[in-house]
Scaffold this motif. Sequence first.
Motif, PDB file in Angstrom:
ATOM      1  N   LEU A  22      96.409  26.003  29.451  1.00 58.95           N
ATOM      2  CA  LEU A  22      95.280  25.165  29.870  1.00 58.95           C
ATOM      3  C   LEU A  22      94.706  25.608  31.216  1.00 58.95           C
ATOM      4  O   LEU A  22      93.481  25.706  31.374  1.00 58.95           O
ATOM      5  N   LEU A  23      95.579  25.886  32.175  1.00 61.07           N
ATOM      6  CA  LEU A  23      95.075  26.332  33.474  1.00 61.07           C
ATOM      7  C   LEU A  23      94.400  27.689  33.393  1.00 61.07           C
ATOM      8  O   LEU A  23      93.388  27.926  34.056  1.00 61.07           O
ATOM      9  N   THR A  24      94.952  28.585  32.605  1.00 54.31           N
ATOM     10  CA  THR A  24      94.333  29.903  32.440  1.00 54.31           C
ATOM     11  C   THR A  24      92.926  29.760  31.870  1.00 54.31           C
ATOM     12  O   THR A  24      91.983  30.402  32.344  1.00 54.31           O
ATOM     13  N   GLU A  25      92.785  28.923  30.868  1.00 49.01           N
ATOM     14  CA  GLU A  25      91.466  28.722  30.264  1.00 49.01           C
ATOM     15  C   GLU A  25      90.505  27.998  31.205  1.00 49.01           C
ATOM     16  O   GLU A  25      89.325  28.338  31.271  1.00 49.01           O
ATOM     17  N   LEU A  26      90.992  26.999  31.917  1.00 45.90           N
ATOM     18  CA  LEU A  26      90.113  26.264  32.827  1.00 45.90           C
ATOM     19  C   LEU A  26      89.655  27.116  34.009  1.00 45.90           C
ATOM     20  O   LEU A  26      88.529  26.969  34.490  1.00 45.90           O
ATOM     21  N   LEU A  27      90.522  27.981  34.484  1.00 47.35           N
ATOM     22  CA  LEU A  27      90.187  28.794  35.653  1.00 47.35           C
ATOM     23  C   LEU A  27      89.539  30.128  35.316  1.00 47.35           C
ATOM     24  O   LEU A  27      89.092  30.834  36.212  1.00 47.35           O
ATOM     25  N   SER A  28      89.482  30.484  34.052  1.00 46.28           N
ATOM     26  CA  SER A  28      88.983  31.814  33.680  1.00 46.28           C
ATOM     27  C   SER A  28      87.515  32.033  34.064  1.00 46.28           C
ATOM     28  O   SER A  28      87.115  33.160  34.321  1.00 46.28           O
TER      29      SER A  28
END
Length: 123
Positions: A22-28
Motif C-alpha cells: 500500500l505504501l509503495t503504491e501510494l508513494l509511487s
Amino acid sequence: MTGRPVATLGIALTTFLVVTVLLTELLSARIAFSAIVALPIGVVAGAVAGVATWVRLWRRAGLRPVLLGGSAVGYALLAAAAVSYAVPPARPFVSASSAVGFAVGCGVAALLLARRYPERIAG
C-alpha cells in the motif's frame, strides 16, 4: 502444536506485505524509489503486529479464528510468490490479482475452519 506461533508469524507477514504494498503504491507518484521508503515501514508494522498477536491478541479466544484467517492470507501470498518464482510454466497463471484472490480464499477457509473447530486450536 499450538496455533499461537503460526498466527503470530502469519499476522506479521500479512501486515508486512499489506503495508509495504500500500505504501509503495501510494508513494509511487511522488517518490521514484517508493519501495525503499515502504520496506522499513512495513517491517516495523509487521513486527508490531506480530508482537501484539503474541502478547495480547491470542489470549482472546474469540479472536483466534480471525488471527488464523489473517495469517493464512500472508502464507498463501508467500506460497503464490514461491510458485511463480520456482515453477516457470506457472508464471502466466500467477498474477497479482490471482494471487490475492487465492490468498483471500485461503484466509476465509482458515477462518471458517477455525471457527467450526475451535477445540483443535490449542491456547
